[in-house]
Design an enzyme around this catalytic site. Structure first.
Site: not given
Lengths: 208, 161
Positions: B22, B28, B45
């Site tokens: 990711t 995040c 995520h």
């Protein structure tokens, strides 16, 4: 994403015009700072999944220089002024006479560029406030040199609570010979859209 | 070797020799779960701490720490993993613009990390490595064969945990 389905061509046109007026004033301010002509592209208004927001500036991992500020007041949102590394270096050289790679910047260079971002986003916002007669206040600006995805995701948290799509008003600008080019991004919070439209007398029956 | 890309508010499961990746984690948090016995890996995520923040509309499970982690565990079980073998690695949760620390929404990074840890504790999964906080963006890639998590940042290069 219920409220985005209520968008027609007219609403898109109005948002494009907001981008046009705001970025137009910002580009004028930049032109005065640099003593150079600045051109602007037609603003892009997009409703896109979060993942694609960073694609507008070269992808999530692309390293960019960004001045970010939070818009507070009647119609809150997030504002980004984004430059690629070369553009940021050229801009700084033009304005301060200091020619340094972005990695070598110290507090003075960071502060100078943050101030440039502050002036430009400030002119964007004040022209928008004049147009809409809304009370819009910028927060203190922050500057970051990092991955576009990591930075732009900051503009998406408020939207994340009510959907998976972002409405972005993106205006690209460039100096005549493209040594300096970048983007202004305005990402209104979802509840700001009806307020923006109402202030301009645009019909919009968005519901949440 | 296949690299499975996990988008924002998304999650996925992989088995050797696949890798999970990711990109551009800011506030995040990238949550990696791994069952080293059955060699099943999962990655989420996570964008926001709690699903109670959601305002109407359909709930996207991958977006919130408290929904993504239980769902990821379940998806991994479907692939033959056992929760008792699972360990967790975390990355992300940065505060890209520290000056806005007073605003709760802008403190979202640390809140995301806390919420992930709470959800992991509730599932009795131990966090064995983390690279969280700070003010830099991260890209992570997890190798489901070795269990190594690679973390890339702009200024500090690549590290493995």
């Amino acid at each position: 994403m219920a409220y985005f389905t209520k968008f027609g061509d007219f609403q898109f046109d109005v948002l494009r015009e907001i981008g046009n007026i705001g970025a137009g004033h910002a580009a004028t301010a930049l032109s005065q700072l640099m003593q150079k002509a600045i051109d602007m592209k037609v603003p892009q208004v997009r409703i896109i999944p979060f993942d694609e927001v960073a694609d507008c500036v070269g992808g999530a991992e692309n390293v960019v220089v960004t001045v970010f500020l939070r818009v507070e007041g009647d119609s809150p949102g997030n504002m980004f002024f984004i430059l690629d590394l070369d553009s940021a270096r050229h801009l700084l050289t033009q304005i301060t006479g200091i020619n340094k790679e972005v990695e070598e910047w110290d507090e003075l260079q960071v502060s100078a560029l943050r101030e440039v971002g502050n002036i430009l986003t400030g002119s964007y916002l004040s022209s928008l406030a004049d147009l809409t007669k809304l009370n819009l206040q910028p927060s203190v600006p922050g500057l970051a040199v990092d991955m576009a995805g990591a930075i732009l995701s900051y503009g998406l948290y408020a939207l994340g609570q009510s959907g998976d799509f972002a409405l972005t008003i993106d205006t690209a600008f460039f100096e005549g010979n493209e040594q300096v080019k970048g983007n202004f991004f305005l990402i209104p919070d979802p509840e700001s859209l009806p307020i923006l439209f109402r202030s301009l007398g645009v019909p919009f029956d968005g519901d949440y | 070797m296949e690299i499975i890309k996990i988008g924002m508010a998304d999650l996925g499961v992989a088995k050797p020799p696949s890798r999970l990746r990711t990109t551009g984690l800011g506030s995040c948090v990238g949550v990696v779960l791994y069952d080293h016995v059955h060699k099943v890996a999962g990655m989420a995520h996570v964008m926001l701490p709690e699903s109670s923040l959601a305002k109407g509309g359909e709930l996207s499970v991958g977006k919130y720490a408290d929904t993504a982690i239980p769902y990821l565990i379940q998806q991994m079980q479907n692939e033959g993993a056992a929760p008792r073998n699972m360990v967790a690695k975390l990355a992300g949760g940065a505060q890209m613009f520290a000056f806005l620390g007073g605003n709760d929404m802008m403190r979202i990074g640390p809140r995301n990390v806390e919420a992930c840890k709470m959800a992991l504790q509730a599932a009795q999964i131990k966090v064995i490595a983390e690279d969280t906080g700070g003010n830099c963006g991260r890209t992570i890639e997890f190798d489901s064969t070795t269990g190594v998590l690679q973390i890339r940042t702009v200024n500090q290069g690549v590290k493995e945990v």
